[in-house]
Design a protein around this motif. Structure first.
Motif, PDB file in Angstrom:
ATOM      1  N   VAL A 155     -20.111  -2.698  99.214  1.00  0.00           N
ATOM      2  CA  VAL A 155     -20.983  -1.871 100.070  1.00  0.00           C
ATOM      3  C   VAL A 155     -20.867  -0.402  99.651  1.00  0.00           C
ATOM      4  O   VAL A 155     -21.874   0.296  99.490  1.00  0.00           O
ATOM      5  CB  VAL A 155     -20.634  -2.053 101.559  1.00  0.00           C
ATOM      6  CG1 VAL A 155     -21.348  -1.018 102.423  1.00  0.00           C
ATOM      7  CG2 VAL A 155     -21.004  -3.460 102.010  1.00  0.00           C
ATOM      8  N   LEU A 156     -19.642   0.049  99.439  1.00  0.00           N
ATOM      9  CA  LEU A 156     -19.454   1.446  99.027  1.00  0.00           C
ATOM     10  C   LEU A 156     -20.147   1.719  97.698  1.00  0.00           C
ATOM     11  O   LEU A 156     -20.794   2.762  97.526  1.00  0.00           O
ATOM     12  CB  LEU A 156     -17.954   1.774  98.905  1.00  0.00           C
ATOM     13  CG  LEU A 156     -17.192   1.827 100.231  1.00  0.00           C
ATOM     14  CD1 LEU A 156     -15.703   2.064  99.969  1.00  0.00           C
ATOM     15  CD2 LEU A 156     -17.734   2.916 101.146  1.00  0.00           C
ATOM     16  N   ALA A 157     -20.041   0.787  96.764  1.00  0.00           N
ATOM     17  CA  ALA A 157     -20.666   0.981  95.447  1.00  0.00           C
ATOM     18  C   ALA A 157     -22.188   1.140  95.579  1.00  0.00           C
ATOM     19  O   ALA A 157     -22.815   1.854  94.802  1.00  0.00           O
ATOM     20  CB  ALA A 157     -20.336  -0.195  94.528  1.00  0.00           C
ATOM     21  N   GLY A 158     -22.753   0.497  96.586  1.00  0.00           N
ATOM     22  CA  GLY A 158     -24.195   0.583  96.812  1.00  0.00           C
ATOM     23  C   GLY A 158     -24.657   1.979  97.210  1.00  0.00           C
ATOM     24  O   GLY A 158     -25.846   2.291  97.141  1.00  0.00           O
ATOM     25  N   TYR A 159     -23.728   2.810  97.636  1.00  0.00           N
ATOM     26  CA  TYR A 159     -24.081   4.191  97.996  1.00  0.00           C
ATOM     27  C   TYR A 159     -23.952   5.137  96.805  1.00  0.00           C
ATOM     28  O   TYR A 159     -24.325   6.307  96.910  1.00  0.00           O
ATOM     29  CB  TYR A 159     -23.180   4.693  99.133  1.00  0.00           C
ATOM     30  CG  TYR A 159     -23.569   4.141 100.475  1.00  0.00           C
ATOM     31  CD1 TYR A 159     -24.566   4.751 101.244  1.00  0.00           C
ATOM     32  CD2 TYR A 159     -22.975   2.997 100.982  1.00  0.00           C
ATOM     33  CE1 TYR A 159     -24.944   4.236 102.464  1.00  0.00           C
ATOM     34  CE2 TYR A 159     -23.339   2.470 102.210  1.00  0.00           C
ATOM     35  CZ  TYR A 159     -24.331   3.097 102.944  1.00  0.00           C
ATOM     36  OH  TYR A 159     -24.702   2.574 104.153  1.00  0.00           O
ATOM     37  N   LEU A 160     -23.416   4.638  95.709  1.00  0.00           N
ATOM     38  CA  LEU A 160     -23.055   5.551  94.622  1.00  0.00           C
ATOM     39  C   LEU A 160     -24.069   5.600  93.485  1.00  0.00           C
ATOM     40  O   LEU A 160     -24.541   4.577  92.989  1.00  0.00           O
ATOM     41  CB  LEU A 160     -21.693   5.154  94.031  1.00  0.00           C
ATOM     42  CG  LEU A 160     -20.484   5.359  94.953  1.00  0.00           C
ATOM     43  CD1 LEU A 160     -19.210   4.968  94.212  1.00  0.00           C
ATOM     44  CD2 LEU A 160     -20.399   6.795  95.440  1.00  0.00           C
ATOM     45  N   ASP A 161     -24.366   6.831  93.100  1.00  0.00           N
ATOM     46  CA  ASP A 161     -25.092   7.113  91.863  1.00  0.00           C
ATOM     47  C   ASP A 161     -24.022   7.673  90.929  1.00  0.00           C
ATOM     48  O   ASP A 161     -23.611   8.831  91.064  1.00  0.00           O
ATOM     49  CB  ASP A 161     -26.187   8.142  92.159  1.00  0.00           C
ATOM     50  CG  ASP A 161     -27.016   8.477  90.938  1.00  0.00           C
ATOM     51  OD1 ASP A 161     -27.019   7.683  89.985  1.00  0.00           O
ATOM     52  OD2 ASP A 161     -27.677   9.532  90.942  1.00  0.00           O
ATOM     53  N   HIS A 162     -23.544   6.830  90.039  1.00  0.00           N
ATOM     54  CA  HIS A 162     -22.387   7.172  89.191  1.00  0.00           C
ATOM     55  C   HIS A 162     -22.817   8.176  88.111  1.00  0.00           C
ATOM     56  O   HIS A 162     -23.634   7.844  87.240  1.00  0.00           O
ATOM     57  CB  HIS A 162     -21.861   5.878  88.569  1.00  0.00           C
ATOM     58  CG  HIS A 162     -20.770   6.081  87.572  1.00  0.00           C
ATOM     59  ND1 HIS A 162     -19.614   6.756  87.857  1.00  0.00           N
ATOM     60  CD2 HIS A 162     -20.676   5.692  86.266  1.00  0.00           C
ATOM     61  CE1 HIS A 162     -18.835   6.772  86.783  1.00  0.00           C
ATOM     62  NE2 HIS A 162     -19.462   6.142  85.810  1.00  0.00           N
ATOM     63  N   ALA A 163     -22.253   9.388  88.181  1.00  0.00           N
ATOM     64  CA  ALA A 163     -22.681  10.466  87.280  1.00  0.00           C
ATOM     65  C   ALA A 163     -21.908  10.445  85.966  1.00  0.00           C
ATOM     66  O   ALA A 163     -20.676  10.500  85.968  1.00  0.00           O
ATOM     67  CB  ALA A 163     -22.495  11.810  87.982  1.00  0.00           C
ATOM     68  N   VAL A 164     -22.650  10.367  84.866  1.00  0.00           N
ATOM     69  CA  VAL A 164     -22.054  10.435  83.516  1.00  0.00           C
ATOM     70  C   VAL A 164     -22.787  11.562  82.793  1.00  0.00           C
ATOM     71  O   VAL A 164     -23.713  11.330  82.009  1.00  0.00           O
ATOM     72  CB  VAL A 164     -22.205   9.090  82.779  1.00  0.00           C
ATOM     73  CG1 VAL A 164     -21.477   9.143  81.435  1.00  0.00           C
ATOM     74  CG2 VAL A 164     -21.654   7.936  83.618  1.00  0.00           C
ATOM     75  N   LEU A 165     -22.376  12.782  83.081  1.00  0.00           N
ATOM     76  CA  LEU A 165     -23.170  13.943  82.668  1.00  0.00           C
ATOM     77  C   LEU A 165     -22.416  14.941  81.812  1.00  0.00           C
ATOM     78  O   LEU A 165     -22.968  15.967  81.424  1.00  0.00           O
ATOM     79  CB  LEU A 165     -23.701  14.657  83.937  1.00  0.00           C
ATOM     80  CG  LEU A 165     -24.658  13.810  84.780  1.00  0.00           C
ATOM     81  CD1 LEU A 165     -24.855  14.432  86.162  1.00  0.00           C
ATOM     82  CD2 LEU A 165     -25.989  13.646  84.077  1.00  0.00           C
ATOM     83  N   ASP A 166     -21.165  14.642  81.488  1.00  0.00           N
ATOM     84  CA  ASP A 166     -20.354  15.579  80.710  1.00  0.00           C
ATOM     85  C   ASP A 166     -20.954  15.723  79.307  1.00  0.00           C
ATOM     86  O   ASP A 166     -21.014  14.739  78.554  1.00  0.00           O
ATOM     87  CB  ASP A 166     -18.913  15.036  80.636  1.00  0.00           C
ATOM     88  CG  ASP A 166     -17.955  16.008  79.972  1.00  0.00           C
ATOM     89  OD1 ASP A 166     -18.409  16.813  79.133  1.00  0.00           O
ATOM     90  OD2 ASP A 166     -16.755  15.956  80.281  1.00  0.00           O
ATOM     91  N   ARG A 177     -28.545   4.821 100.852  1.00  0.00           N
ATOM     92  CA  ARG A 177     -28.102   4.061  99.685  1.00  0.00           C
ATOM     93  C   ARG A 177     -28.362   4.885  98.424  1.00  0.00           C
ATOM     94  O   ARG A 177     -29.402   5.548  98.333  1.00  0.00           O
ATOM     95  CB  ARG A 177     -28.883   2.745  99.581  1.00  0.00           C
ATOM     96  CG  ARG A 177     -28.480   1.711 100.608  1.00  0.00           C
ATOM     97  CD  ARG A 177     -27.068   1.309 100.348  1.00  0.00           C
ATOM     98  NE  ARG A 177     -26.560   0.454 101.410  1.00  0.00           N
ATOM     99  CZ  ARG A 177     -26.056  -0.742 101.185  1.00  0.00           C
ATOM    100  NH1 ARG A 177     -26.017  -1.243  99.967  1.00  0.00           N
ATOM    101  NH2 ARG A 177     -25.565  -1.426 102.178  1.00  0.00           N
ATOM    102  N   ALA A 178     -27.468   4.834  97.469  1.00  0.00           N
ATOM    103  CA  ALA A 178     -27.550   5.607  96.215  1.00  0.00           C
ATOM    104  C   ALA A 178     -27.566   7.102  96.497  1.00  0.00           C
ATOM    105  O   ALA A 178     -27.964   7.894  95.653  1.00  0.00           O
ATOM    106  CB  ALA A 178     -28.756   5.220  95.376  1.00  0.00           C
TER     107      ALA A 178
END
Ligand SMILES: O=C[C@H](O)COP(=O)(O)O
Length: 234
Positions: free
Chosen positions: A11-22, A217-218
């Motif tokens: 459920v927690l992962a469903g809220y995440l927009d995982h940033a890979v921006l480095d 979500r996200a």
């Protein structure tokens, strides 16, 4: 208020927009970091335009969606540049959302018509292509009054989300998506625009507090996904 025990890792992962921006990431590091978001079941991963093809390979066969930043991290390109970059991103296909950085110097200078016009043009381009638009206003650079004006600009520009931070602003006291900032934005937004909390979200506790404030979500952008979701297993 949802009980903290009610949130599973999924459920927690469903809220995440995982940033890979480095911007210093090598191709290998990009792939490895994007795969963290995919393997943990994040709603989406958020990458720079040059990582789109790698990200598309990584998310293939998963439920994780692809977000791409535009004019990141300064937002100070002129509108035609932003539109051209957004079009080039869209042309690569399979884009869920674009996260554009607003010209927040113009927000600070009270040039609201320009800011709204730019967001409106970006919204139209994105929506014509069935892509969502989030607008990053860099709240650490803004006063409370300027944050309220930023919310108004994003609503009038018909963006889908207002998003707090790039994670790359160098102020004296960066707080990113603090609960106070998100509460201020939520109250000003009154449900007329979705709110994405990003920047300095580093713990499961903070993520749950944000969800309890009404984040969608996200709606949480963060680069500390592994740490946060590993805490959810403890
Ligand atoms: O959502 C985008 C940001 O880069 C995330 O910031 P963070 O690195 O502080 O989590």
């Amino acid at each position: 208020m949802t009980n903290k025990q009610d949130f599973s890792k999924e459920v927690l992962a469903g809220y995440l927009d995982h940033a890979v921006l480095d911007p210093s990431f090598t191709r290998t590091q990009l792939k490895d970091n994007i795969m963290i978001g995919v393997d943990y079941g994040c709603k989406s991963v958020c990458v720079n335009p040059d990582a789109i093809e790698i990200a598309k390979d990584c998310i293939q066969g998963s439920h994780t969606l692809l977000c791409v930043v535009c004019d990141f991290p300064f937002g100070s390109s002129h509108t035609p540049s932003k539109l051209a970059q957004a079009q080039a991103i869209i042309d690569q296909g399979d884009i869920f959302e674009i996260d554009m950085v607003a010209n927040y110097g113009k927000i600070k200078g009270g040039e609201y018509d320009d800011v709204i016009d730019e967001i409106k043009q970006m919204s139209q381009l994105c929506h014509q292509n069935h892509v969502g638009l989030k607008v990053i206003v860099e709240t650490d650079a803004l006063t409370q009054e300027e944050i309220k004006q930023a919310v108004r600009c994003c609503i009038l520009g018909q963006a889908d989300f207002i998003k707090t931070s790039t994670g790359y602003f160098k102020g004296e006291h960066n707080v990113g998506a603090s609960l106070e900032v998100i509460d201020l934005i939520m109250k000003e937004a009154q449900g007329k625009i979705k709110v994405k909390a990003s920047g300095c979200v580093r713990s499961k506790e903070r993520l749950i507090d944000l969800i309890n404030l009404g984040i969608d979500r996200a709606g949480v952008g963060c680069s500390s996904t592994k740490k946060i979701l590993d805490e959810a297993y403890e």
